[in-house]
Design an enzyme around this catalytic site. Structure first.
Site, PDB file in Angstrom:
ATOM      1  N   TYR A 472     112.511 -14.254 -22.113  1.00 34.38           N
ATOM      2  CA  TYR A 472     113.823 -13.605 -22.279  1.00 34.38           C
ATOM      3  C   TYR A 472     114.853 -14.567 -22.883  1.00 34.38           C
ATOM      4  O   TYR A 472     115.984 -14.658 -22.420  1.00 34.38           O
ATOM      5  CB  TYR A 472     114.332 -13.042 -20.937  1.00 34.38           C
ATOM      6  CG  TYR A 472     113.395 -12.049 -20.309  1.00 34.38           C
ATOM      7  CD1 TYR A 472     113.368 -10.729 -20.743  1.00 34.38           C
ATOM      8  CD2 TYR A 472     112.515 -12.421 -19.301  1.00 34.38           C
ATOM      9  CE1 TYR A 472     112.500  -9.800 -20.172  1.00 34.38           C
ATOM     10  CE2 TYR A 472     111.639 -11.511 -18.727  1.00 34.38           C
ATOM     11  CZ  TYR A 472     111.636 -10.200 -19.174  1.00 34.38           C
ATOM     12  OH  TYR A 472     110.773  -9.296 -18.609  1.00 34.38           O
ATOM     13  N   HIS A 473     114.435 -15.260 -23.952  1.00 38.08           N
ATOM     14  CA  HIS A 473     115.326 -16.214 -24.616  1.00 38.08           C
ATOM     15  C   HIS A 473     115.459 -15.924 -26.111  1.00 38.08           C
ATOM     16  O   HIS A 473     115.308 -16.827 -26.939  1.00 38.08           O
ATOM     17  CB  HIS A 473     114.803 -17.642 -24.424  1.00 38.08           C
ATOM     18  CG  HIS A 473     114.766 -18.098 -23.009  1.00 38.08           C
ATOM     19  ND1 HIS A 473     114.007 -19.191 -22.593  1.00 38.08           N
ATOM     20  CD2 HIS A 473     115.390 -17.625 -21.894  1.00 38.08           C
ATOM     21  CE1 HIS A 473     114.168 -19.355 -21.294  1.00 38.08           C
ATOM     22  NE2 HIS A 473     114.996 -18.418 -20.848  1.00 38.08           N
ATOM     23  N   PRO A 474     115.770 -14.695 -26.525  1.00 34.12           N
ATOM     24  CA  PRO A 474     115.924 -14.437 -27.962  1.00 34.12           C
ATOM     25  C   PRO A 474     117.141 -15.180 -28.512  1.00 34.12           C
ATOM     26  O   PRO A 474     118.168 -15.308 -27.840  1.00 34.12           O
ATOM     27  CB  PRO A 474     116.108 -12.916 -28.036  1.00 34.12           C
ATOM     28  CG  PRO A 474     116.685 -12.544 -26.710  1.00 34.12           C
ATOM     29  CD  PRO A 474     116.047 -13.483 -25.715  1.00 34.12           C
TER      30      PRO A 474
END
EC number: 1.1.99.1
Length: 567
Positions: A472-474
């Site tokens: 969850y690190h775009p």
């Protein structure tokens, strides 16, 4: 309605800007947020240990999905992003990790980004932070973000896993955000002294809400940014479930803080982006910028799970009949299992000497369960989350229509380079060697996942394709710089137009070594000073670790046991 500034997105960056800009009493700010309030009595977002719950619904989560990922068995993969005051700081894992000093020195080596070095950024990390054990050269003591450190007496598995990492030949570090990130050690978290999630809504907006010069509108979905010629003049947004169209105007600037998924969408719908894409969708072109939505990056990770021989894991906390007691202790005392995200130990290593700074991250968790709360192992267990940090793979985001309600086409292109496969195979094998060390002898049971039968490259690759997940690190989809694919300059100003900035994780030119929230807040703090015309904070003179010729590891205490020989 007319304001000096309109901020789109009340997330990790937008709330920082709202708070800092309204410190000037003669400045008016409108803050638009597509989601709702951050309800302080909703345990799903406020209890640190409940971090999986917001990802299981859509009240606080945009719940994006990728297109079929071609190197991941064509899976449509989760891409959860925060929705509501606080943005992704309202639903993230609360790991307070800033990245490696070399990440920022690399940014500063790029043309136009010379003032983004680590020593330029460190004062802004400190400005944002209040660390519970006090300030030092690396940490702040008066900032809006509450940071809690692990305490003596926490779960013994945390200490055993750090010790095992050191026994495997890697360094120990007492502060993953201090002098030396590289190594294994305790992991800080964005949690208040009362055991609540320290989102930017709590830290920044709570300071700013009483000010008469700040207007906050929730349930306001941005349609597009309005222009007169090349100047951004306002925002068209849809209010409430009925989607009533509203318009607000900005005298000075529009500040886009939608994050790495939403910001490129909004730019494209507003006529800024790849010309061919916009023409195909009949969107009037304001400024052709081919880099909008390109350069998309993320962290991919896997779980290596083990049963635990001693009843010290958090497995009992997953049982429904134990949860009321945990909830009551957290609600009234702010203590206990509920007051921690349970990511209290981790580390960063170089998998090979060829890497000049860490390329692998670990989060240790004293229970065996997926990040989103699914597939909990029904016994005492523990796991290591492990993934690569700076994949060469690049993805893209493209709007599918003019409709702001329609999710975009998202493709990360995970595992599209040979380096990815080398790093993930190395990561699994190194993790097994760490788990085999003497420090974990009292706890280590059988390997649950991947399992003893997964050994050769083909077997490891099959496991990765089927089980690796987003961290969850775009990021990086509207990158800073002055090359032809850059979207903004070093102050977040969109190339080719006036009165418009992007300020969020999308402007990172390359993803950092670690979790993104702390760095996103730092970026907003730094650019806020630019917007206000303030003198930048004085550059730090703190010394920091550079690996140089230091080997990635020394000889382990115990060379890896065959998986089948684990007790």
């Amino acid at each position: 309605m007319e304001y000096d500034y309109i901020i789109i997105g009340a997330g990790s960056a937008g709330n920082v800007l709202a708070a800092r800009l309204t410190e000037d009493a003669d400045v008016t700010v409108l803050l638009l947020e597509a989601g709702g309030p951050d309800y302080r009595l909703d345990f799903r977002t406020q209890m640190p240990a409940a971090l999986a719950f917001p990802l299981q619904g859509k009240r606080y989560n945009w719940a994006y999905e990728t297109d079929p990922e071609p190197h991941m068995n064509n899976r449509r993969m989760e891409c959860g992003r925060g929705k509501g005051l606080g943005g992704s700081s309202l639903i993230n894992g609360m790991c307070y990790i800033r990245g490696n000093a070399m990440d920022f020195d690399h940014w500063a080596s790029l043309s136009g980004l010379e003032d983004w070095s680590y020593l330029d950024c460190l004062p802004y990390f400190r400005k944002a932070e209040t660390r519970d054990i006090g300030p030092n050269d690396f940490h702040g003591g008066e900032g809006p973000v509450s940071v809690t450190t692990p305490k003596i007496g926490n779960n013994p598995l945390f200490h055993a896993m750090v010790a095992a990492g050191v026994q495997a030949g890697y360094p120990r570090t007492d502060d993953l955000n201090g002098y030396q990130q590289e190594g294994f050690g305790p992991m800080d978290r964005t949690v208040t002294p009362k055991g609540r999630r320290a989102s930017t809504a709590r830290g920044y907006l709570d300071q700013a809400r009483p000010r008469n010069n700040l207007t906050i509108i929730t349930h306001a979905l941005t349609d597009r940014i309005l222009f007169e010629g090349k100047r951004a003049t306002g925002v068209r947004y849809l209010k409430g479930d009925a989607g009533t169209g509203q318009t607000a105007y900005a005298r000075r600037e529009v500040l886009l803080c939608g994050g790495a998924i939403a910001s490129p969408q909004i730019l494209q719908r507003s006529g800024i982006g790849p010309a061919e894409l916009l023409q195909r969708l009949d969107i009037p072109l304001v400024q052709a910028l081919p880099g909008v939505g390109e350069n998309l990056q993320d962290h991919l990770e896997m779980y290596l799970q083990y049963s635990c021989k001693q009843p010290v894991s958090l497995y009992p906390a997953l049982l429904w009949f134990n949860q009321p007691k945990i909830g009551i202790e957290w609600l009234f005392n702010g203590t206990g299992v509920g007051a921690s995200n349970q990511f209290e130990a981790g580390g960063f290593i170089r998998s090979r000497d060829a890497f000049t700074w860490p390329n692998i991250q670990y989060h240790f968790l004293p229970v065996a369960i997926n990040y989103n709360g699914s597939n909990a192992v029904k016994e005492h267990g523990f796991q290591a989350h492990v993934g690569s940090m700076r994949s060469p793979s690049r993805g893209r985001i493209q709007v599918k229509s003019k409709d702001p309600r329609q999710h975009p086409s998202i493709l990360f292109n995970y595992m599209s380079s040979e380096q990815d496969w080398h790093e993930f195979r190395d990561a699994i094998r190194i993790t097994r060697e760490i788990i085999a060390q003497p420090a974990l002898d009292p706890y280590r049971g059988r390997e649950i996942s991947p399992g003893a039968n997964v050994q050769n490259d083909d077997e490891l690759d099959a496991f990765i394709r089927e089980h690796a997940e987003t961290a969850y690190h775009p990021s990086c989809s509207c990158k800073m710089g002055d090359d032809k694919m850059a979207v903004v300059d070093g102050q977040g100003r969109v190339h080719g137009v006036q009165g418009l900035r992007v300020v969020d994780a999308s402007i990172m030119p390359q993803i950092i070594t670690g979790n993104l929230n702390a760095t996103t807040i730092m970026i907003a703090e730094k650019i806020a000073d630019r917007i206000r015309g303030c003198q930048p904070l004085a550059k730090s003179n703190a010394a920091y670790f550079i690996a140089g010729d230091t080997p990635a590891r020394t000889s382990p205490v115990r060379h890896s046991l065959p998986v089948t020989s684990y007790p």
